[in-house]
Design an enzyme around this catalytic site. Structure first.
Site, PDB file in Angstrom:
ATOM      1  N   ARG A  59       0.865  -1.179   0.000  1.00  0.00           N
ATOM      2  CA  ARG A  59       0.000   0.000   0.000  1.00  0.00           C
ATOM      3  C   ARG A  59       0.902   1.230   0.000  1.00  0.00           C
ATOM      4  NH1 ARG A  59       2.206   1.744   3.920  1.00  0.00           N
ATOM      5  NH2 ARG A  59       0.889   3.555   3.808  1.00  0.00           N
ATOM      6  N   GLY A  60       0.251   2.409  -0.149  1.00  0.00           N
ATOM      7  CA  GLY A  60       1.025   3.639  -0.294  1.00  0.00           C
ATOM      8  C   GLY A  60       1.154   3.930  -1.781  1.00  0.00           C
ATOM      9  N   ALA A  61       0.937   5.204  -2.147  1.00  0.00           N
ATOM     10  CA  ALA A  61       0.806   5.536  -3.569  1.00  0.00           C
ATOM     11  C   ALA A  61       1.991   5.077  -4.438  1.00  0.00           C
ATOM     12  CB  ALA A  61       0.563   7.034  -3.715  1.00  0.00           C
ATOM     13  N   ARG A 102      -7.472   0.002  -6.730  1.00  0.00           N
ATOM     14  CA  ARG A 102      -7.700   1.101  -5.772  1.00  0.00           C
ATOM     15  C   ARG A 102      -7.850   2.396  -6.581  1.00  0.00           C
ATOM     16  NH1 ARG A 102      -4.226   1.233  -0.483  1.00  0.00           N
ATOM     17  NH2 ARG A 102      -6.093   2.351   0.178  1.00  0.00           N
ATOM     18  N   GLN A 212      -2.279   2.659  10.015  1.00  0.00           N
ATOM     19  CA  GLN A 212      -0.959   2.701   9.368  1.00  0.00           C
ATOM     20  C   GLN A 212       0.085   3.366  10.265  1.00  0.00           C
ATOM     21  OE1 GLN A 212      -3.812   3.465   7.786  1.00  0.00           O
ATOM     22  NE2 GLN A 212      -3.748   2.920   5.626  1.00  0.00           N
ATOM     23  N   ASP A 253      -1.588  11.064  -2.073  1.00  0.00           N
ATOM     24  CA  ASP A 253      -2.023  10.045  -3.043  1.00  0.00           C
ATOM     25  C   ASP A 253      -2.320  10.657  -4.399  1.00  0.00           C
ATOM     26  OD1 ASP A 253      -2.790   8.872  -0.249  1.00  0.00           O
ATOM     27  OD2 ASP A 253      -2.505   7.231  -1.665  1.00  0.00           O
ATOM     28  N   ASN A 263      -5.087  12.731   0.400  1.00  0.00           N
ATOM     29  CA  ASN A 263      -4.209  11.873   1.206  1.00  0.00           C
ATOM     30  C   ASN A 263      -5.065  11.154   2.246  1.00  0.00           C
ATOM     31  OD1 ASN A 263      -1.551  10.881   1.828  1.00  0.00           O
ATOM     32  ND2 ASN A 263      -1.593  12.130   3.683  1.00  0.00           N
ATOM     33  N   LYS A 264      -4.404  10.370   3.073  1.00  0.00           N
ATOM     34  CA  LYS A 264      -5.096   9.546   4.064  1.00  0.00           C
ATOM     35  C   LYS A 264      -6.113  10.336   4.878  1.00  0.00           C
ATOM     36  CE  LYS A 264      -4.842   6.086   4.404  1.00  0.00           C
ATOM     37  NZ  LYS A 264      -5.854   5.227   3.739  1.00  0.00           N
TER      38      LYS A 264
HETATM   39  O1  MRU Z   1      -4.453   3.454   2.175  1.00  0.00           O
HETATM   40  P1  MRU Z   1      -2.961   3.580   2.069  1.00  0.00           P
HETATM   41  O2  MRU Z   1      -2.237   2.991   3.226  1.00  0.00           O
HETATM   42  O3  MRU Z   1      -2.458   3.092   0.735  1.00  0.00           O
HETATM   43  O4  MRU Z   1      -2.723   5.149   2.098  1.00  0.00           O
HETATM   44  C1  MRU Z   1      -1.418   5.659   2.086  1.00  0.00           C
HETATM   45  C2  MRU Z   1      -1.364   7.122   2.186  1.00  0.00           C
HETATM   46  O5  MRU Z   1      -2.375   7.791   2.278  1.00  0.00           O
HETATM   47  C3  MRU Z   1      -0.022   7.776   2.078  1.00  0.00           C
HETATM   48  O6  MRU Z   1       0.036   8.938   2.829  1.00  0.00           O
HETATM   49  C4  MRU Z   1       0.254   8.137   0.603  1.00  0.00           C
HETATM   50  O7  MRU Z   1      -0.009   7.052  -0.221  1.00  0.00           O
HETATM   51  C5  MRU Z   1       1.622   8.594   0.397  1.00  0.00           C
HETATM   52  S1  MRU Z   1       2.799   7.295   0.504  1.00  0.00           S
HETATM   53  C6  MRU Z   1       4.333   7.954   0.298  1.00  0.00           C
END
Ligand code: MRU
Length: 366
Positions: A59-61, A102, A212, A253, A263-264
């Site tokens: 996970r994470g962009a 996603r 997270q 994201d 973002n999150k």
């Molecule tokens: O749902 P996730 O865990 O994929 O979300 C991740 C985030 O929101 C991060 O802040 C974002 O992807 C940046 S990662 C460098």
């Protein structure tokens, strides 16, 4: 070549390897199990890759983008394909499957488009499926390498904003687990500042519902020798009111050209509070996270399984903390309007206000 980038590349030794390409398969650190268990998942088919992204093994962009890029290589390895037309059809199908995993992180679509466009340019010079696959494998590796290089540069820009003794507030996990490189975006300045001899500590909110912050950021930062304090999401206001935070650094994201940042979930709360208390609020992301095409209403905010809110994840698995059938609204991202953002730090430089002008200027330099 900037010697500082090479020095960091040599000296930063991350303790975790979230994504490993083994020539015919991806080996992914299962982030659902952290910090309780270090378990790996192997992805050998496009379906395996899609499931790993959808279920948040990875996970994470940026990490999602890199994984999907290798997924396109895997598409050509899954079965014997003997002509270029079939290879392109297979890639188009793989792109379709992977793009439905996603919806919010633009890096996924950016990486898939880049891989598909690379395939189109390769087929103009070769009719060999083997050469096409090799060319795509090179491209996926390049996406991975460029991500690390971007993060090192983000780290250098961001570290200039950090003073010895500063405390950084973050959210979610925008660290090496979220980017696949071990360095991260919002965490890169913290690691780089440490390498420069600055003592920087972090406050990490737990980041409900998926936690997270509690499960990943804390684990990653502590493993890399960074003093970290975990807080409940509900303590955000107080830590800012009490001046326990010098600067906020978060990932993204998707960043729109007008400066809106997806973002999150919870990032908007942090941004508004930081604005109220006069604390600088920075977003850190590679330019692959900038989406020049969408507007704020056209971006889909992912909603996930209601059980993520009804339960907490523990070493024993999921535990219900509420009624098992209570109605739930579970958006997992939010959007922060540009007025709350001090600056956006990318590998190309720092865009400050007005973001809608300065982000465009940064992109022109690409
Ligand atoms: O749902 P996730 O865990 O994929 O979300 C991740 C985030 O929101 C991060 O802040 C974002 O992807 C940046 S990662 C460098």
């Amino acid at each position: 070549m900037d010697p500082r980038v090479e020095k960091i590349r040599r000296e930063f030794k991350p303790k975790v390897k979230p994504i490993e390409w083994r020539g015919d398969k991806l080996v992914l650190l299962d982030q659902r199990m952290l910090p309780f268990e270090t378990r790996y998942v192997e992805a050998r088919t496009v379906e395996d890759v899609a499931t790993a992204i959808r279920d948040m093994v990875v996970r994470g962009a940026p990490a999602i983008g890199i994984t999907a890029a290798f997924g396109m290589v895997i598409a050509l390895s899954e079965k014997t394909i003997d002509n270029i037309d079939d290879a392109l059809k297979t890639l188009s199908l793989a792109r379709d499957i992977l793009s439905k995993t996603r919806p919010t992180a633009v890096n996924l679509f950016w990486a898939l488009d880049r891989m598909y466009n690379k395939a189109l340019s390769l087929v103009s010079t070769t009719s060999s499926v083997r050469e096409l696959r090799e060319g795509l494998e090179e491209e996926a590796k390049k996406i991975f390498e460029e991500e690390l290089e971007a993060e090192i540069r983000i780290g250098l820009y961001g570290a200039e904003l950090l003073e010895d003794g500063d405390t950084v507030l973050t959210i979610c996990n925008a660290g090496g687990l979220a980017t696949g490189t071990g360095l991260g975006t919002a965490t890169a300045p913290i690691y780089v500042a440490k390498m420069m001899g600055k003592d920087v500590s972090v406050i990490a909110p737990e980041t409900r519902p998926w936690q997270q912050g509690a499960r990943l950021t804390v684990y990653e930062l502590v493993n890399n020798g960074i003093r970290t304090t975990l807080i409940a999401d509900t303590a955000l206001g107080l830590v800012m009111y009490k001046r326990m935070v010098d600067i906020v650094m978060v990932g993204a994201d998707r960043i729109l050209l007008d400066g809106h940042v997806f973002n999150k979930i919870g990032t908007l709360n942090e941004a508004i509070l930081a604005h109220e208390f006069g604390i600088p609020f920075y977003v850190l992301a590679p330019t692959s996270t900038i989406d020049p095409k969408s507007n704020v209403d056209s971006v889909k905010i992912e909603e996930r399984d209601p059980d993520e809110v009804r339960t907490v994840r523990t070493s024993q698995g999921k535990v219900y903390v509420t009624l098992k059938d209570i109605q739930v609204y579970n958006p997992v991202f939010d959007v922060t309007p540009p007025k709350y953002i001090t600056g956006i730090i990318t590998e190309k430089g720092v865009a400050t206000q007005p973001l809608s002008v300065n982000l465009r200027k940064l992109l022109k330099n690409i």
